[in-house]
Motif scaffolding. Structure first.
Motif, mmCIF file in Angstrom:
data_model
loop_
_atom_site.group_PDB
_atom_site.id
_atom_site.type_symbol
_atom_site.label_atom_id
_atom_site.label_comp_id
_atom_site.label_asym_id
_atom_site.label_seq_id
_atom_site.Cartn_x
_atom_site.Cartn_y
_atom_site.Cartn_z
ATOM 1 N N ARG A 55 0.651 -1.315 0.119
ATOM 2 C CA ARG A 55 0.023 0.305 -0.076
ATOM 3 C C ARG A 55 1.170 1.474 0.284
ATOM 4 O O ARG A 55 1.597 1.283 0.609
ATOM 5 C CB ARG A 55 -1.196 0.133 1.524
ATOM 6 C CG ARG A 55 -1.837 1.042 1.341
ATOM 7 C CD ARG A 55 -2.405 0.922 2.933
ATOM 8 N NE ARG A 55 -3.511 0.481 2.126
ATOM 9 C CZ ARG A 55 -4.102 -0.861 3.220
ATOM 10 N NH1 ARG A 55 -3.187 -0.545 4.136
ATOM 11 N NH2 ARG A 55 -4.766 -1.346 2.684
ATOM 12 N N TRP A 56 0.302 1.708 -0.926
ATOM 13 C CA TRP A 56 1.533 3.304 -1.099
ATOM 14 C C TRP A 56 0.675 4.598 -0.872
ATOM 15 O O TRP A 56 -0.381 4.905 -1.672
ATOM 16 C CB TRP A 56 1.728 3.532 -1.959
ATOM 17 C CG TRP A 56 2.939 2.688 -2.605
ATOM 18 C CD1 TRP A 56 3.081 0.702 -2.887
ATOM 19 C CD2 TRP A 56 4.094 2.187 -2.800
ATOM 20 N NE1 TRP A 56 3.856 0.524 -3.187
ATOM 21 C CE2 TRP A 56 5.068 1.420 -2.885
ATOM 22 C CE3 TRP A 56 5.198 3.139 -2.072
ATOM 23 C CZ2 TRP A 56 5.968 0.252 -2.546
ATOM 24 C CZ3 TRP A 56 6.941 3.251 -1.926
ATOM 25 C CH2 TRP A 56 6.908 1.503 -2.567
ATOM 26 N N ALA A 57 1.125 5.635 -0.516
ATOM 27 C CA ALA A 57 0.736 7.506 -0.139
ATOM 28 C C ALA A 57 1.505 7.981 -0.120
ATOM 29 O O ALA A 57 2.695 8.169 0.095
ATOM 30 C CB ALA A 57 0.126 7.123 0.967
ATOM 31 N N ASN A 85 -2.725 7.373 -4.230
ATOM 32 C CA ASN A 85 -3.230 6.658 -3.221
ATOM 33 C C ASN A 85 -3.069 5.601 -4.221
ATOM 34 O O ASN A 85 -4.220 5.188 -5.044
ATOM 35 C CB ASN A 85 -3.587 6.786 -2.460
ATOM 36 C CG ASN A 85 -3.606 7.785 -1.002
ATOM 37 O OD1 ASN A 85 -3.085 7.505 -0.520
ATOM 38 N ND2 ASN A 85 -4.560 8.604 -1.114
ATOM 39 N N TRP A 86 -2.706 4.031 -3.525
ATOM 40 C CA TRP A 86 -3.211 2.870 -4.622
ATOM 41 C C TRP A 86 -2.202 1.478 -3.797
ATOM 42 O O TRP A 86 -1.701 1.892 -2.651
ATOM 43 C CB TRP A 86 -2.216 2.994 -5.482
ATOM 44 C CG TRP A 86 -0.470 2.583 -5.818
ATOM 45 C CD1 TRP A 86 0.125 1.949 -6.080
ATOM 46 C CD2 TRP A 86 1.106 4.271 -6.020
ATOM 47 N NE1 TRP A 86 1.656 1.853 -6.148
ATOM 48 C CE2 TRP A 86 1.808 3.168 -6.032
ATOM 49 C CE3 TRP A 86 0.322 5.887 -5.932
ATOM 50 C CZ2 TRP A 86 2.692 4.007 -6.058
ATOM 51 C CZ3 TRP A 86 1.530 6.012 -5.535
ATOM 52 C CH2 TRP A 86 3.173 5.147 -5.299
ATOM 53 N N GLY A 114 -6.824 2.025 -6.888
ATOM 54 C CA GLY A 114 -6.472 3.312 -5.914
ATOM 55 C C GLY A 114 -6.516 4.212 -7.252
ATOM 56 O O GLY A 114 -6.230 4.167 -8.598
#
Length: 90
Positions: free
Chosen positions: A57-59, A68-69, A89
């Motif tokens: 999970r990325w922000a 975000n995705w 995302g």
């Protein structure tokens, strides 16, 4: 029916490391540490690991825009490559 996306945004980050490729590869696999050396990464975490497949999970924030995705990464430690694709995302 989904509409075609007309505007594609490409995000590219380049860093040069004075280290052996295997050492750099090991560091890249430390997803949770990205926030410590990439100021635009606000959150990066491993949410699932199955063998050489990792879901993360990325922000991030780029030019003040939050992105975000969740992505799936397939790690190849022999070729020192990581293939990834967004699952959901922005």
């Amino acid at each position: 029916m989904r509409e075609a996306i007309e505007d594609v945004i490409e995000v590219k980050v380049v860093r040069t490391a004075c280290a052996e490729p295997r050492e750099v590869f090991r560091e890249i696999l430390k997803i949770n540490d990205f926030v410590t050396f990439m100021p635009n990464v606000k959150k990066s975490e491993i949410i699932e690991r199955k063998g050489l497949t990792v879901k993360t999970r990325w922000a991030v924030e780029i030019d003040g825009i939050p992105i975000n995705w969740i992505e799936e990464e397939i790690v190849d430690p022999i070729r020192l490559t990581i293939r990834f694709r967004a699952l959901e995302g922005d």
